[in-house]
Motif scaffolding. Structure first.
Motif, PDB file in Angstrom:
ATOM      1  N   LEU A 291      15.419  10.110 -25.509  1.00 46.91           N
ATOM      2  CA  LEU A 291      15.831   9.817 -26.712  1.00 46.91           C
ATOM      3  C   LEU A 291      16.711  11.168 -27.464  1.00 46.91           C
ATOM      4  O   LEU A 291      17.617  10.847 -28.307  1.00 46.91           O
ATOM      5  CB  LEU A 291      14.623   9.703 -27.670  1.00 46.91           C
ATOM      6  N   MET A 292      16.359  12.324 -27.195  1.00 49.25           N
ATOM      7  CA  MET A 292      17.360  13.514 -27.514  1.00 49.25           C
ATOM      8  C   MET A 292      18.771  13.354 -27.068  1.00 49.25           C
ATOM      9  O   MET A 292      19.680  13.695 -27.807  1.00 49.25           O
ATOM     10  CB  MET A 292      16.556  14.687 -26.775  1.00 49.25           C
ATOM     11  N   GLU A 293      18.945  12.781 -25.862  1.00 48.19           N
ATOM     12  CA  GLU A 293      20.217  12.693 -25.389  1.00 48.19           C
ATOM     13  C   GLU A 293      21.040  11.504 -26.124  1.00 48.19           C
ATOM     14  O   GLU A 293      22.334  11.466 -26.568  1.00 48.19           O
ATOM     15  CB  GLU A 293      20.255  12.348 -23.799  1.00 48.19           C
ATOM     16  N   ILE A 294      20.121   9.973 -26.293  1.00 49.28           N
ATOM     17  CA  ILE A 294      20.897   9.197 -27.105  1.00 49.28           C
ATOM     18  C   ILE A 294      21.043   9.498 -28.608  1.00 49.28           C
ATOM     19  O   ILE A 294      21.794   8.905 -29.038  1.00 49.28           O
ATOM     20  CB  ILE A 294      20.087   7.988 -26.727  1.00 49.28           C
ATOM     21  N   ARG A 295      19.955  10.151 -29.247  1.00 51.58           N
ATOM     22  CA  ARG A 295      20.370  10.524 -30.534  1.00 51.58           C
ATOM     23  C   ARG A 295      20.251   9.452 -31.512  1.00 51.58           C
ATOM     24  O   ARG A 295      21.222   9.181 -32.065  1.00 51.58           O
ATOM     25  CB  ARG A 295      21.083  11.670 -30.839  1.00 51.58           C
ATOM     26  N   PRO A 296      19.625   8.285 -31.439  1.00 57.89           N
ATOM     27  CA  PRO A 296      19.796   7.218 -32.223  1.00 57.89           C
ATOM     28  C   PRO A 296      19.296   7.518 -33.647  1.00 57.89           C
ATOM     29  O   PRO A 296      18.562   8.437 -34.158  1.00 57.89           O
ATOM     30  CB  PRO A 296      18.246   6.366 -31.455  1.00 57.89           C
ATOM     31  N   ALA A 297      19.841   6.465 -34.414  1.00 56.07           N
ATOM     32  CA  ALA A 297      19.448   6.599 -35.995  1.00 56.07           C
ATOM     33  C   ALA A 297      18.181   6.133 -36.244  1.00 56.07           C
ATOM     34  O   ALA A 297      17.672   6.164 -37.388  1.00 56.07           O
ATOM     35  CB  ALA A 297      20.636   5.917 -36.384  1.00 56.07           C
ATOM     36  N   ALA A 298      17.769   5.019 -35.399  1.00 59.40           N
ATOM     37  CA  ALA A 298      16.308   4.286 -35.593  1.00 59.40           C
ATOM     38  C   ALA A 298      15.504   3.967 -34.378  1.00 59.40           C
ATOM     39  O   ALA A 298      16.622   3.619 -33.270  1.00 59.40           O
ATOM     40  CB  ALA A 298      16.501   3.105 -36.656  1.00 59.40           C
ATOM     41  N   LEU A 299      14.436   3.884 -34.482  1.00 59.52           N
ATOM     42  CA  LEU A 299      13.716   3.114 -33.243  1.00 59.52           C
ATOM     43  C   LEU A 299      12.856   1.873 -33.989  1.00 59.52           C
ATOM     44  O   LEU A 299      12.197   1.905 -35.034  1.00 59.52           O
ATOM     45  CB  LEU A 299      12.530   4.141 -32.850  1.00 59.52           C
ATOM     46  N   LYS A 300      13.269   0.696 -33.272  1.00 66.09           N
ATOM     47  CA  LYS A 300      12.844  -0.421 -33.917  1.00 66.09           C
ATOM     48  C   LYS A 300      11.472  -0.825 -32.857  1.00 66.09           C
ATOM     49  O   LYS A 300      11.590  -0.911 -31.766  1.00 66.09           O
ATOM     50  CB  LYS A 300      13.718  -1.540 -33.521  1.00 66.09           C
ATOM     51  N   ILE A 301      10.436  -0.796 -33.600  1.00 67.81           N
ATOM     52  CA  ILE A 301       9.093  -0.949 -32.976  1.00 67.81           C
ATOM     53  C   ILE A 301       8.836  -2.429 -32.673  1.00 67.81           C
ATOM     54  O   ILE A 301       9.150  -3.217 -33.356  1.00 67.81           O
ATOM     55  CB  ILE A 301       8.152  -0.484 -33.756  1.00 67.81           C
ATOM     56  N   ASP A 302       8.512  -2.672 -31.212  1.00 64.31           N
ATOM     57  CA  ASP A 302       8.417  -4.092 -30.511  1.00 64.31           C
ATOM     58  C   ASP A 302       7.539  -4.821 -31.519  1.00 64.31           C
ATOM     59  O   ASP A 302       6.373  -4.544 -31.647  1.00 64.31           O
ATOM     60  CB  ASP A 302       8.013  -3.841 -29.174  1.00 64.31           C
ATOM     61  N   ARG A 303       8.131  -6.301 -31.869  1.00 63.93           N
ATOM     62  CA  ARG A 303       7.285  -7.078 -32.522  1.00 63.93           C
ATOM     63  C   ARG A 303       5.629  -7.373 -31.859  1.00 63.93           C
ATOM     64  O   ARG A 303       4.838  -7.735 -32.659  1.00 63.93           O
ATOM     65  CB  ARG A 303       7.809  -8.469 -32.852  1.00 63.93           C
ATOM     66  N   ARG A 304       5.710  -7.121 -30.599  1.00 61.47           N
ATOM     67  CA  ARG A 304       4.281  -7.397 -29.986  1.00 61.47           C
ATOM     68  C   ARG A 304       3.360  -6.204 -30.427  1.00 61.47           C
ATOM     69  O   ARG A 304       2.283  -6.560 -30.658  1.00 61.47           O
ATOM     70  CB  ARG A 304       4.383  -7.533 -28.447  1.00 61.47           C
ATOM     71  N   ILE A 305       3.932  -4.987 -30.747  1.00 61.43           N
ATOM     72  CA  ILE A 305       2.959  -3.985 -31.088  1.00 61.43           C
ATOM     73  C   ILE A 305       2.461  -4.354 -32.502  1.00 61.43           C
ATOM     74  O   ILE A 305       1.454  -4.161 -32.820  1.00 61.43           O
ATOM     75  CB  ILE A 305       3.737  -2.643 -30.993  1.00 61.43           C
TER      76      ILE A 305
END
Length: 401
Positions: free
Chosen positions: A307-321
């Motif tokens: 994640l630190m390498e990709i540096r995303p703007a957001a994490l989308k939590i899986d709908r199953r969770i």
């Protein structure tokens, strides 16, 4: 009967530097003691990847014997192995075709074995699946669908649909995700679950992505003509599309300098195998003002370092969770941990599949930033999406033209 098997072996070598990938061959040979040696390819193997091999059993072989042989191979692969102090893991999936005369299936043999193999991989990998009549029907349907794709592009049958995303604090519009739909003349309106697997096999997902961006840009232009500017819009995208040199220009046309554009990468997708090339590509995209999101977060094995390498703007939590929030405190703890990870990294969280006010309130209290799901709105075609925006934004705009 004659029996043919198609084998996919998944080999992962942990902890070795890039320069010694070739040593993977030795690991496999030691583990297999000669019996598995035929499965190992004679070509370069990546650090994490799959390779395939075919095997035909002798005439008169039975399904029971084939299963015993393949199960013995599978268990042999499960045996722990260390190479120069580093763990090496190998697992295999097997697709099996049984026929009285394999020569009668000369053209379909590998196709049928592949269908059984894909079923084994979809069911969790590391297992044996026998080709059956249901698979034969699916192969037939896939062939028909593959023949329809060319006409689908020519007849403009792929459509962008729009699912709103709202802020957890006040349910105001935060953005929109674009979702592809195929208006198939024979099967009706298809979601990606109904055609994306075949599209991947045909290697045309990047082309579908391109069409979605072009059509979405046109929709946004029509919305802007009525005074509506969306704050943010996101697209699911395949890794191959990231390498398209025309991508930044396509994104600029969508955003027009007024709408932020995000590209969603599946956590379980193949982008994690791209290494340095992907990081360089993402750096270039971010320089263009394009955001990156990790979709279905929680369904894969992304590391914190990743994640630190990709540096995303957001994490989308899986709908199953998210769906399990109403019945399992374990999932609630998991969501809290994801939100905490996101906050630590300075990125937003988007909860997918939100269907009830109870879920929305729980997610808000946990600190989730954005909600997406049927509680807010289902995916909408353009006309319905405009109606939704009219209801949401009309008070602020004083009505739409």
């Amino acid at each position: 009967s004659r029996i043919a098997a198609r084998v996919a072996a998944l080999l992962t070598l942990v902890g070795l530097p890039l320069m010694v990938h070739g040593k993977l061959y030795n690991c496999a040979a030691v583990l297999c003691r000669g019996q598995l040696l035929g499965i190992v390819p004679k070509t370069y193997l990546p650090n994490y990847g799959e390779f395939y091999e075919k095997r035909q059993f002798t005439p008169g072989s039975t399904e029971v014997r084939a299963r015993k042989v393949l199960e013995r191979l599978r268990k042999g692969l499960d045996e722990p192995l260390r190479y120069r102090g580093h763990p090496c893991r190998i697992s295999a999936s097997f697709g099996v075709v049984i026929a009285k005369n394999i020569t009668d299936l000369a053209e379909e043999l590998q196709l049928y074995a592949d269908a059984a193999l894909y079923r084994a991989k979809a069911a969790g990998r590391n297992r044996v699946e026998i080709f059956d009549h249901a698979m034969a029907e699916q192969v037939h349907l896939d062939r028909l669908m593959a023949a329809q794709f060319s006409a689908a592009f020519e007849r403009d049958e792929f459509e962008p649909w729009f699912q709103p995303q709202v802020r957890a604090q006040d349910l105001s519009l935060a953005g929109v995700e674009v979702l592809v739909r195929w208006r198939n003349p024979d099967r009706g309106l298809l979601t990606p679950d109904g055609f994306l697997r075949v599209a991947r096999d045909l290697r045309i997902v990047a082309e579908i992505d391109r069409v979605m961006m072009e059509k979405t840009a046109t929709v946004l232009e029509r919305l802007e003509a009525t005074g509506i500017v969306l704050p943010r819009i996101s697209f699911n995208i395949c890794t191959g599309r990231l390498r398209d040199p025309a991508l930044p220009a396509a994104v600029r046309r969508v955003g027009r300098g007024r709408t932020r554009v995000a590209l969603e990468l599946l956590e379980t997708g193949d982008w994690q195998e791209e290494g340095r090339n992907l990081r360089d590509t993402l750096t270039q995209l971010r320089a263009e003002g394009i955001e990156i999101e990790i979709d279905d977060f929680g369904s894969g094995q992304t590391s914190i370092l990743g994640l630190m390498e990709i540096r995303p703007a957001a994490l989308k939590i899986d709908r199953r969770i998210v769906a399990a929030l109403r019945r399992d405190t374990h999932e609630a703890d998991l969501v809290r941990q994801i939100v905490q990870i996101a906050r630590t990294l300075g990125v937003a969280t988007v909860a997918e599949g939100v269907e009830t006010m109870a879920q929305a309130e729980t997610l808000r209290l946990m600190g989730c930033d954005i909600l997406q799901g049927y509680l807010c709105a289902p995916p909408l075609e353009e006309a319905a999406f405009r109606d939704y925006l009219a209801r949401q934004l009309a008070p602020a705009l004083g009505g739409l033209g």
